[in-house]
Design an enzyme around this catalytic site. Sequence first.
Site, short mmCIF file in Angstrom:
data_model
loop_
_atom_site.label_atom_id
_atom_site.label_comp_id
_atom_site.label_asym_id
_atom_site.label_seq_id
_atom_site.Cartn_x
_atom_site.Cartn_y
_atom_site.Cartn_z
N ASP A 157 0.86 -1.17 0.00
CA ASP A 157 0.00 0.00 0.00
C ASP A 157 0.91 1.24 0.00
OD1 ASP A 157 -2.26 1.65 0.30
OD2 ASP A 157 -2.08 1.60 2.47
N ASP A 159 0.05 5.16 1.29
CA ASP A 159 -0.07 5.95 2.51
C ASP A 159 -0.05 5.07 3.75
OD1 ASP A 159 -0.86 8.99 1.92
OD2 ASP A 159 -1.70 7.73 0.35
#
EC number: 3.1.3.99
Length: 431
Positions: A157, A159
């Site tokens: 991922d 953030d």
Amino acid sequence: MTTRYRVEYALKTHRRDQFIEWIKALLAVPFVLYSQPHGVLEDPDRSVDTLSQTREEAHRRYSEIFRDIEAMIDDHIAHQNDAENPFPSKLKLLVPSIGPFFTRLPLEAAFKFQDNKRYISSRRFVSPSFNDIRLILNSAQIMAVTTYGTLQLATFDGDVTLYDDGQSLEPTSPVIPRLLDLLRKNVKIGIVTAAGYTTADRYYSRLHGLLDAMANSADLTPSQKQSLVVMGGEANYLFEFDSSSPHLLAPVPRQHWLTPEMAAWNEQDIAQLLDVAEAALRDCIKTLNLPATLMRKDRAVGIIPVSPEIRIPRESLEETVLLVQKILELSTVGRSRRVPFCAFNGGRDVFVDIGDKSWGVTVCQRWFSQKEGPHGVIKGENTLHVGDQFLSAGANDFRARSVGTTAWIASPVETVELLDELAELMGKKMS
């Protein structure tokens, strides 16, 4: 009764992981039986021996519990691999939400590793926590992917996983040399992010530290440099590393990477689903008086704060996610299940994307498998997805569990620690 149901389910259950909570409850028993909080009041000379014995006994009991859970997971894997067995495993009966496992989990060894780092058995006032168990599961998973097989693909991922929320992957980030080390070991990397940009320059602005480091690396082969892709909008925009591109990323035409299942998604159904989501989001803005504005894209719709300085309360974001998700599930297009979607809380915003990260990770698996040929198929047991959102609602990493192994982290610092642990295990295997 209705109010209590809403409080217990809508505001609490979606923020829990049943498997971790179940393990936590099992570990609470030996903690209560063997912790010695009164030891702080005893004579120091006496308490040292007492605490040492207590620590050893707690460690032994915790280890036994993890060993028993390990055996239950083995039994669960045997059940899931036996298509003719109609009966659920014992673990499935105890934790109904449990999903598939792609590898065994050496939980006892992982507990001992984390106990040496976190001194879980030495604690007298704080029982084994959610975070303790989460990190033990992470350690067990990376032990498994390096011991029982070979890690071929690592997906991340963006953030909170590679960089802080809303920030970028700067050249000074400690994550970068560790990602380069994975590439040197011929591990493919996919950055699977919810950020739905359609052009390479926007992704370069978020990932420039890593992309520049790859372009300037003298010890990465051309093939290893081609081993990084960015999948944006969950599963909607694919870019591959290209040192000749101005922004070091080249867009891949959708028809080149869509899976057969994704190619069957109807554009009319997609538009209809986004229309329903947009109407639901507008209603949330009005009902909850949110300081937000609507944003519609070709494969997503969401709400963002009216200005960067404003933060929408977490409870309002969660309410919006749960409400929109329920409306979509009950809608005509949602009930048909012809087009998968993901409603998620991004921390500052809420978005509904077409597809989800299970599709994004699947695209990465198939993309690299096609490049490697028939002998290079990347399976779930050879894939590790690292992310920060694994709760059952409003979390877009959750569904990646259906296509590969996962590690649940809470910050970029934890990602660095996980990659160091992974590098050590891979180094031991190669030596």
